[in-house]
Design an enzyme around this catalytic site. Structure first.
Site, PDB file in Angstrom:
ATOM      1  N   HIS A 197       0.538  -1.077  -0.149  1.00 15.74           N
ATOM      2  CA  HIS A 197       0.384   0.054  -0.064  1.00 15.74           C
ATOM      3  C   HIS A 197       0.929   1.353  -0.184  1.00 15.74           C
ATOM      4  O   HIS A 197       1.398   2.004   1.368  1.00 15.74           O
ATOM      5  CB  HIS A 197      -1.031   0.217   1.129  1.00 15.74           C
ATOM      6  CG  HIS A 197      -2.169  -0.843   0.985  1.00 15.74           C
ATOM      7  ND1 HIS A 197      -2.898  -1.294   0.282  1.00 15.74           N
ATOM      8  CD2 HIS A 197      -1.863  -2.308   1.680  1.00 15.74           C
ATOM      9  CE1 HIS A 197      -3.231  -2.467   0.519  1.00 15.74           C
ATOM     10  NE2 HIS A 197      -2.481  -3.369   1.373  1.00 15.74           N
TER      11      HIS A 197
ATOM     12  N   ASN B  65       4.167  15.949   6.010  1.00 12.89           N
ATOM     13  CA  ASN B  65       4.031  15.345   4.735  1.00 12.89           C
ATOM     14  C   ASN B  65       4.661  15.648   3.842  1.00 12.89           C
ATOM     15  O   ASN B  65       5.739  14.869   4.255  1.00 12.89           O
ATOM     16  CB  ASN B  65       2.618  16.024   4.152  1.00 12.89           C
ATOM     17  CG  ASN B  65       1.789  14.989   3.625  1.00 12.89           C
ATOM     18  OD1 ASN B  65       1.873  14.676   2.957  1.00 12.89           O
ATOM     19  ND2 ASN B  65      -0.004  15.140   3.472  1.00 12.89           N
TER      20      ASN B  65
ATOM     21  N   ASP C 169      -0.287  19.082   0.097  1.00 11.99           N
ATOM     22  CA  ASP C 169      -0.008  17.667   0.738  1.00 11.99           C
ATOM     23  C   ASP C 169       2.133  17.027   0.375  1.00 11.99           C
ATOM     24  O   ASP C 169       2.283  17.556   1.365  1.00 11.99           O
ATOM     25  CB  ASP C 169      -0.792  16.610  -0.043  1.00 11.99           C
ATOM     26  CG  ASP C 169      -0.632  15.040   0.107  1.00 11.99           C
ATOM     27  OD1 ASP C 169      -0.566  14.377   0.559  1.00 11.99           O
ATOM     28  OD2 ASP C 169      -2.473  14.841   0.416  1.00 11.99           O
TER      29      ASP C 169
END
Length: 387
Positions: free
Chosen positions: A129, A243, A287
Protein backbone atom coordinates in the site's frame (compact mmCIF):
# COMPACT_ATOMS: atom_id res chain seq x y z
CA UNK A 1 8.67 33.92 45.74
CA UNK A 2 9.25 34.69 42.10
CA UNK A 3 10.67 38.09 41.31
CA UNK A 4 7.81 40.32 40.03
CA UNK A 5 9.86 41.41 37.03
CA UNK A 6 10.70 37.81 36.11
CA UNK A 7 7.07 36.84 36.61
CA UNK A 8 5.96 39.58 34.23
CA UNK A 9 8.50 38.54 31.61
CA UNK A 10 7.43 34.88 31.78
CA UNK A 11 3.79 35.90 31.61
CA UNK A 12 4.45 38.02 28.52
CA UNK A 13 6.34 35.17 26.82
CA UNK A 14 3.54 32.69 27.53
CA UNK A 15 0.90 35.14 26.32
CA UNK A 16 2.86 35.78 23.13
CA UNK A 17 3.22 32.07 22.46
CA UNK A 18 -0.47 31.44 23.12
CA UNK A 19 -1.50 34.36 20.90
CA UNK A 20 0.73 33.16 18.05
CA UNK A 21 -0.69 29.65 18.31
CA UNK A 22 -4.32 30.85 18.39
CA UNK A 23 -3.77 33.14 15.42
CA UNK A 24 -2.28 30.22 13.49
CA UNK A 25 -5.28 28.00 14.20
CA UNK A 26 -7.68 30.84 13.35
CA UNK A 27 -6.02 31.10 9.93
CA UNK A 28 -6.75 27.41 9.28
CA UNK A 29 -10.38 27.82 10.32
CA UNK A 30 -10.68 30.81 8.00
CA UNK A 31 -9.21 28.83 5.11
CA UNK A 32 -11.75 26.06 5.65
CA UNK A 33 -14.53 28.66 5.50
CA UNK A 34 -13.09 30.52 2.50
CA UNK A 35 -12.31 27.34 0.54
CA UNK A 36 -15.65 25.63 1.02
CA UNK A 37 -16.82 24.37 -2.40
CA UNK A 38 -19.65 26.90 -2.54
CA UNK A 39 -17.16 29.77 -2.19
CA UNK A 40 -14.03 28.40 -3.85
CA UNK A 41 -12.99 30.24 -7.00
CA UNK A 42 -11.78 27.87 -9.69
CA UNK A 43 -8.70 28.69 -11.74
CA UNK A 44 -6.49 27.24 -14.48
CA UNK A 45 -3.34 28.59 -16.06
CA UNK A 46 -3.37 29.02 -19.82
CA UNK A 47 -2.65 25.38 -20.65
CA UNK A 48 -4.24 22.25 -22.04
CA UNK A 49 -5.53 19.99 -19.25
CA UNK A 50 -6.57 16.41 -19.86
CA UNK A 51 -7.42 13.46 -17.62
CA UNK A 52 -5.64 10.35 -18.86
CA UNK A 53 -5.92 6.63 -18.06
CA UNK A 54 -9.10 7.05 -16.02
CA UNK A 55 -10.15 3.53 -16.99
CA UNK A 56 -6.82 1.92 -16.09
CA UNK A 57 -5.83 2.94 -12.55
CA UNK A 58 -6.88 5.17 -9.67
CA UNK A 59 -5.99 6.59 -6.26
CA UNK A 60 -2.43 7.71 -7.01
CA UNK A 61 -0.93 9.44 -3.98
CA UNK A 62 2.56 10.28 -5.18
CA UNK A 63 4.47 10.68 -8.43
CA UNK A 64 8.05 11.21 -9.47
CA UNK A 65 9.39 12.61 -12.72
CA UNK A 66 12.51 10.94 -14.17
CA UNK A 67 13.19 13.33 -17.02
CA UNK A 68 16.34 11.59 -18.27
CA UNK A 69 14.23 8.55 -19.13
CA UNK A 70 11.10 10.45 -20.16
CA UNK A 71 8.96 8.66 -17.60
CA UNK A 72 6.98 9.31 -14.45
CA UNK A 73 6.65 6.80 -11.62
CA UNK A 74 3.14 6.76 -10.16
CA UNK A 75 2.32 5.38 -6.70
CA UNK A 76 -1.27 4.12 -6.90
CA UNK A 77 -3.54 2.03 -4.70
CA UNK A 78 -7.10 1.03 -5.58
CA UNK A 79 -7.19 -0.51 -2.10
CA UNK A 80 -7.02 2.97 -0.59
CA UNK A 81 -10.82 3.02 -0.78
CA UNK A 82 -10.85 0.54 2.10
CA UNK A 83 -7.38 0.92 3.61
CA UNK A 84 -6.06 4.39 4.37
CA UNK A 85 -3.95 4.64 7.51
CA UNK A 86 -3.71 8.45 7.34
CA UNK A 87 -7.43 9.18 6.83
CA UNK A 88 -8.48 6.35 9.15
CA UNK A 89 -10.19 3.87 6.83
CA UNK A 90 -9.80 0.28 8.04
CA UNK A 91 -11.68 -2.92 7.07
CA UNK A 92 -12.34 -5.83 9.38
CA UNK A 93 -10.13 -8.05 7.24
CA UNK A 94 -7.16 -6.20 5.65
CA UNK A 95 -6.21 -9.32 3.70
CA UNK A 96 -9.27 -8.75 1.48
CA UNK A 97 -8.01 -5.34 0.39
CA UNK A 98 -6.33 -5.36 -3.06
CA UNK A 99 -2.68 -4.33 -3.12
CA UNK A 100 -1.44 -1.14 -4.68
CA UNK A 101 0.94 -0.78 -7.59
CA UNK A 102 3.62 1.34 -9.17
CA UNK A 103 2.98 2.48 -12.72
CA UNK A 104 5.50 3.79 -15.24
CA UNK A 105 4.05 6.49 -17.49
CA UNK A 106 6.07 6.94 -20.70
CA UNK A 107 5.03 10.51 -21.41
CA UNK A 108 7.52 11.10 -24.22
CA UNK A 109 6.43 8.14 -26.34
CA UNK A 110 4.06 8.84 -29.22
CA UNK A 111 1.23 6.86 -27.64
CA UNK A 112 2.10 7.92 -24.08
CA UNK A 113 1.96 4.34 -22.86
CA UNK A 114 2.00 2.93 -19.34
CA UNK A 115 3.24 -0.29 -17.86
CA UNK A 116 3.02 -1.73 -14.38
CA UNK A 117 6.08 -2.51 -12.29
CA UNK A 118 6.60 -6.22 -11.61
CA UNK A 119 8.08 -6.99 -8.19
CA UNK A 120 10.65 -9.75 -7.85
CA UNK A 121 11.47 -11.61 -4.60
CA UNK A 122 9.16 -9.26 -2.69
CA UNK A 123 7.61 -10.87 0.40
CA UNK A 124 5.04 -8.08 0.86
CA UNK A 125 3.69 -8.08 -2.70
CA UNK A 126 0.19 -8.93 -1.43
CA UNK A 127 0.32 -6.25 1.26
CA UNK A 128 1.65 -3.35 -0.76
CA UNK A 129 0.00 0.00 0.00
CA UNK A 130 2.36 2.69 -1.32
CA UNK A 131 2.45 6.36 -0.49
CA UNK A 132 5.69 8.29 -1.04
CA UNK A 133 8.09 7.01 -3.68
CA UNK A 134 11.65 8.04 -4.50
CA UNK A 135 14.08 6.89 -7.19
CA UNK A 136 17.83 7.44 -6.98
CA UNK A 137 18.73 7.08 -10.64
CA UNK A 138 22.56 6.88 -10.38
CA UNK A 139 22.27 3.76 -8.23
CA UNK A 140 18.97 2.44 -9.69
CA UNK A 141 17.54 2.40 -6.17
CA UNK A 142 13.82 2.70 -5.50
CA UNK A 143 12.42 3.64 -2.08
CA UNK A 144 8.73 3.24 -1.25
CA UNK A 145 6.75 4.12 1.89
CA UNK A 146 4.53 1.06 2.34
CA UNK A 147 1.62 1.19 4.80
CA UNK A 148 1.62 -2.55 5.39
CA UNK A 149 -1.24 -3.96 7.53
CA UNK A 150 1.35 -5.26 10.02
CA UNK A 151 3.00 -1.87 10.38
CA UNK A 152 4.23 0.83 8.05
CA UNK A 153 7.75 0.57 6.73
CA UNK A 154 10.16 1.72 4.03
CA UNK A 155 10.86 -0.86 1.31
CA UNK A 156 13.99 -0.71 -0.85
CA UNK A 157 14.28 -2.12 -4.38
CA UNK A 158 16.64 -2.17 -7.35
CA UNK A 159 15.02 -0.92 -10.55
CA UNK A 160 16.62 -0.07 -13.89
CA UNK A 161 14.39 2.18 -15.96
CA UNK A 162 16.53 1.74 -19.07
CA UNK A 163 15.21 -1.80 -19.51
CA UNK A 164 12.09 -2.45 -21.56
CA UNK A 165 10.38 -4.37 -18.75
CA UNK A 166 9.67 -2.50 -15.55
CA UNK A 167 10.85 -4.79 -12.75
CA UNK A 168 11.78 -3.95 -9.17
CA UNK A 169 13.88 -6.47 -7.26
CA UNK A 170 13.39 -6.43 -3.51
CA UNK A 171 16.49 -5.59 -1.44
CA UNK A 172 15.45 -4.76 2.10
CA UNK A 173 12.89 -3.29 4.47
CA UNK A 174 13.49 -0.56 7.03
CA UNK A 175 11.06 -0.80 9.95
CA UNK A 176 11.85 1.36 12.95
CA UNK A 177 9.87 2.93 15.83
CA UNK A 178 10.93 6.34 14.52
CA UNK A 179 9.22 5.57 11.20
CA UNK A 180 5.73 5.36 12.67
CA UNK A 181 3.89 6.66 9.67
CA UNK A 182 6.30 7.17 6.75
CA UNK A 183 4.59 9.41 4.24
CA UNK A 184 7.14 10.93 1.88
CA UNK A 185 10.80 10.21 1.12
CA UNK A 186 13.65 12.02 -0.59
CA UNK A 187 17.11 10.60 -1.29
CA UNK A 188 20.11 12.86 -0.81
CA UNK A 189 22.51 10.07 -1.81
CA UNK A 190 22.32 6.40 -2.70
CA UNK A 191 22.03 5.47 0.98
CA UNK A 192 20.86 8.62 2.78
CA UNK A 193 17.24 9.68 3.03
CA UNK A 194 14.89 12.08 4.72
CA UNK A 195 11.52 10.52 5.49
CA UNK A 196 8.48 12.42 6.75
CA UNK A 197 6.23 10.81 9.36
CA UNK A 198 2.84 12.48 9.37
CA UNK A 199 1.75 11.85 12.98
CA UNK A 200 2.92 10.76 16.41
CA UNK A 201 -0.51 9.33 17.21
CA UNK A 202 -1.62 7.12 14.34
CA UNK A 203 -5.22 6.65 13.24
CA UNK A 204 -4.93 2.88 13.35
CA UNK A 205 -3.97 2.88 17.05
CA UNK A 206 -5.22 6.19 18.52
CA UNK A 207 -7.89 7.65 16.23
CA UNK A 208 -9.11 10.37 18.58
CA UNK A 209 -5.65 11.52 19.61
CA UNK A 210 -4.60 11.52 15.96
CA UNK A 211 -7.55 13.75 15.07
CA UNK A 212 -6.70 16.15 17.89
CA UNK A 213 -3.07 16.20 16.78
CA UNK A 214 -4.16 17.12 13.25
CA UNK A 215 -6.68 19.86 13.99
CA UNK A 216 -4.77 21.36 16.93
CA UNK A 217 -1.64 21.64 14.80
CA UNK A 218 0.46 19.76 17.35
CA UNK A 219 4.01 19.10 16.05
CA UNK A 220 3.81 15.36 16.55
CA UNK A 221 4.88 14.59 13.01
CA UNK A 222 8.57 14.30 12.30
CA UNK A 223 11.23 14.20 9.65
CA UNK A 224 13.68 11.33 10.10
CA UNK A 225 17.18 10.97 8.75
CA UNK A 226 17.79 7.42 7.50
CA UNK A 227 21.16 5.96 6.60
CA UNK A 228 20.62 2.64 4.85
CA UNK A 229 24.27 1.58 5.12
CA UNK A 230 24.75 2.23 8.84
CA UNK A 231 21.17 1.47 9.85
CA UNK A 232 20.82 4.89 11.48
CA UNK A 233 17.26 6.19 11.87
CA UNK A 234 16.82 9.35 13.93
CA UNK A 235 14.35 12.25 14.08
CA UNK A 236 15.80 15.57 12.96
CA UNK A 237 12.75 17.86 12.95
CA UNK A 238 9.26 17.94 14.46
CA UNK A 239 6.53 19.24 12.16
CA UNK A 240 2.72 19.41 12.53
CA UNK A 241 1.37 16.80 10.08
CA UNK A 242 4.67 16.39 8.23
CA UNK A 243 3.77 15.45 4.68
CA UNK A 244 5.66 15.98 1.41
CA UNK A 245 9.42 16.40 1.59
CA UNK A 246 11.82 17.47 -1.18
CA UNK A 247 15.36 18.79 -1.47
CA UNK A 248 15.26 22.34 -2.88
CA UNK A 249 19.01 22.51 -3.40
CA UNK A 250 22.18 21.07 -1.88
CA UNK A 251 21.60 22.74 1.48
CA UNK A 252 17.82 23.28 1.85
CA UNK A 253 15.06 20.77 2.53
CA UNK A 254 11.37 21.68 2.11
CA UNK A 255 8.71 19.97 4.24
CA UNK A 256 4.94 20.36 3.80
CA UNK A 257 3.04 20.88 7.04
CA UNK A 258 -0.53 20.01 6.16
CA UNK A 259 -2.19 21.14 9.38
CA UNK A 260 -0.54 24.60 9.36
CA UNK A 261 -0.93 25.35 5.61
CA UNK A 262 2.79 26.00 5.30
CA UNK A 263 5.91 24.66 3.72
CA UNK A 264 8.84 24.82 6.14
CA UNK A 265 12.37 25.31 4.83
CA UNK A 266 15.28 23.72 6.66
CA UNK A 267 19.00 24.12 6.26
CA UNK A 268 20.75 20.75 6.13
CA UNK A 269 23.59 20.68 8.68
CA UNK A 270 26.89 18.79 8.24
CA UNK A 271 25.66 16.05 10.63
CA UNK A 272 22.40 15.82 8.60
CA UNK A 273 20.34 17.47 11.33
CA UNK A 274 17.96 20.22 10.21
CA UNK A 275 17.66 23.88 11.21
CA UNK A 276 14.50 25.72 10.25
CA UNK A 277 15.22 28.94 8.39
CA UNK A 278 11.96 30.03 6.77
CA UNK A 279 8.42 29.07 5.85
CA UNK A 280 6.00 29.63 2.97
CA UNK A 281 2.36 30.45 3.78
CA UNK A 282 -0.24 28.89 1.52
CA UNK A 283 -3.97 29.45 0.83
CA UNK A 284 -4.62 25.69 1.08
CA UNK A 285 -3.34 22.66 3.01
CA UNK A 286 -0.31 21.16 1.23
CA UNK A 287 0.11 17.46 0.62
CA UNK A 288 3.13 16.47 -1.49
CA UNK A 289 5.95 18.57 -2.91
CA UNK A 290 8.21 18.28 -5.93
CA UNK A 291 10.89 20.37 -7.57
CA UNK A 292 11.36 20.80 -11.29
CA UNK A 293 14.61 21.20 -13.23
CA UNK A 294 14.49 24.97 -12.94
CA UNK A 295 14.26 24.96 -9.16
CA UNK A 296 10.55 25.73 -8.93
CA UNK A 297 8.69 24.11 -6.04
CA UNK A 298 5.40 22.49 -7.04
CA UNK A 299 2.80 22.10 -4.30
CA UNK A 300 -0.42 20.09 -4.48
CA UNK A 301 -2.96 19.87 -1.71
CA UNK A 302 -6.42 20.17 -0.30
CA UNK A 303 -8.38 23.44 -0.05
CA UNK A 304 -11.17 22.01 2.14
CA UNK A 305 -10.32 19.12 4.53
CA UNK A 306 -13.95 18.45 5.56
CA UNK A 307 -14.77 17.65 1.93
CA UNK A 308 -11.78 15.32 1.74
CA UNK A 309 -12.96 13.51 4.86
CA UNK A 310 -16.41 13.05 3.29
CA UNK A 311 -14.80 11.48 0.23
CA UNK A 312 -12.71 9.14 2.37
CA UNK A 313 -15.73 8.03 4.40
CA UNK A 314 -17.73 7.33 1.24
CA UNK A 315 -15.09 5.21 -0.51
CA UNK A 316 -15.41 1.85 1.30
CA UNK A 317 -18.62 1.36 -0.73
CA UNK A 318 -16.62 1.36 -3.99
CA UNK A 319 -16.42 -1.89 -5.92
CA UNK A 320 -13.23 -3.23 -7.52
CA UNK A 321 -13.87 -1.39 -10.80
CA UNK A 322 -14.90 1.84 -8.99
CA UNK A 323 -18.18 1.80 -10.89
CA UNK A 324 -20.26 2.18 -7.75
CA UNK A 325 -18.19 4.86 -6.02
CA UNK A 326 -20.42 7.57 -4.51
CA UNK A 327 -20.42 10.87 -6.38
CA UNK A 328 -18.69 12.84 -3.60
CA UNK A 329 -16.13 15.52 -4.46
CA UNK A 330 -13.28 17.30 -2.67
CA UNK A 331 -11.54 20.26 -4.33
CA UNK A 332 -7.99 20.30 -5.67
CA UNK A 333 -5.33 23.00 -5.56
CA UNK A 334 -1.96 23.06 -7.34
CA UNK A 335 0.50 25.94 -7.13
CA UNK A 336 4.16 26.76 -7.62
CA UNK A 337 6.67 28.76 -5.59
CA UNK A 338 10.15 29.97 -6.48
CA UNK A 339 13.01 30.78 -4.10
CA UNK A 340 12.73 34.46 -5.05
CA UNK A 341 9.32 34.43 -3.33
CA UNK A 342 7.13 34.46 -6.43
CA UNK A 343 3.97 32.37 -6.23
CA UNK A 344 1.49 31.25 -8.87
CA UNK A 345 -1.64 29.12 -8.88
CA UNK A 346 -1.78 26.47 -11.59
CA UNK A 347 -5.01 24.56 -11.04
CA UNK A 348 -7.90 25.07 -8.63
CA UNK A 349 -10.99 22.94 -9.16
CA UNK A 350 -14.09 21.85 -7.30
CA UNK A 351 -14.85 18.68 -9.25
CA UNK A 352 -13.00 18.35 -12.58
CA UNK A 353 -10.16 16.45 -10.91
CA UNK A 354 -10.51 15.91 -7.17
CA UNK A 355 -8.28 15.33 -4.12
CA UNK A 356 -5.00 16.50 -5.67
CA UNK A 357 -2.03 15.12 -3.75
CA UNK A 358 1.06 15.56 -5.99
CA UNK A 359 2.11 17.77 -8.89
CA UNK A 360 5.26 17.16 -10.94
CA UNK A 361 6.64 18.81 -14.07
CA UNK A 362 9.14 18.25 -16.84
CA UNK A 363 10.08 21.89 -17.33
CA UNK A 364 11.94 21.40 -20.61
CA UNK A 365 9.03 19.53 -22.20
CA UNK A 366 6.48 21.85 -20.53
CA UNK A 367 4.43 18.92 -19.28
CA UNK A 368 2.98 18.54 -15.81
CA UNK A 369 1.12 15.77 -14.01
CA UNK A 370 -1.28 15.88 -11.07
CA UNK A 371 -2.29 12.83 -9.05
CA UNK A 372 -5.48 12.48 -7.02
CA UNK A 373 -5.64 10.60 -3.73
CA UNK A 374 -9.17 9.41 -4.57
CA UNK A 375 -9.32 10.01 -8.31
CA UNK A 376 -9.26 7.98 -11.50
CA UNK A 377 -6.20 8.33 -13.73
CA UNK A 378 -3.99 11.40 -13.71
CA UNK A 379 -4.39 14.99 -14.83
CA UNK A 380 -1.84 16.04 -17.47
CA UNK A 381 -1.26 19.64 -18.44
CA UNK A 382 0.84 21.13 -21.23
CA UNK A 383 1.82 24.74 -20.76
CA UNK A 384 3.23 26.99 -23.46
CA UNK A 385 4.59 29.80 -21.30
CA UNK A 386 5.58 28.62 -17.82
CA UNK A 387 6.64 31.18 -15.22
Amino acid sequence: MMNPMLKSILGFILLSLASSYLVGRAVIVFLMFKNAPARLEEFRVNADFEVKFADQFRNCEDALMVEEDGVAILSCDAGRDRWNTVMGTFPEDPSQVPSGELIIYHYTSQKESINRVTFLDYPAANNFHPLGVEYHRPSNTLFVCNHHPNGSRLDVFSMDLSKSEATATYRSTIADPVLKGPNSVVAISDHELYVSNDHYFLKRYNPWLSTIETYAGIPGGAVAYVNVKSGTVRPVAHVPFANGVVQLNETVLAVASTSTARVYLYQIQPDRSLRRVDSVKLPFLPDNLSIDKRGTLLIAGHPHPPSLEKVAKSRPRCQADAADCPNVHAPSWVAEWKPDGSYRNIFVSKSDFITSSTAIRDADRKLGIVTGLYEKGILVWREENPL
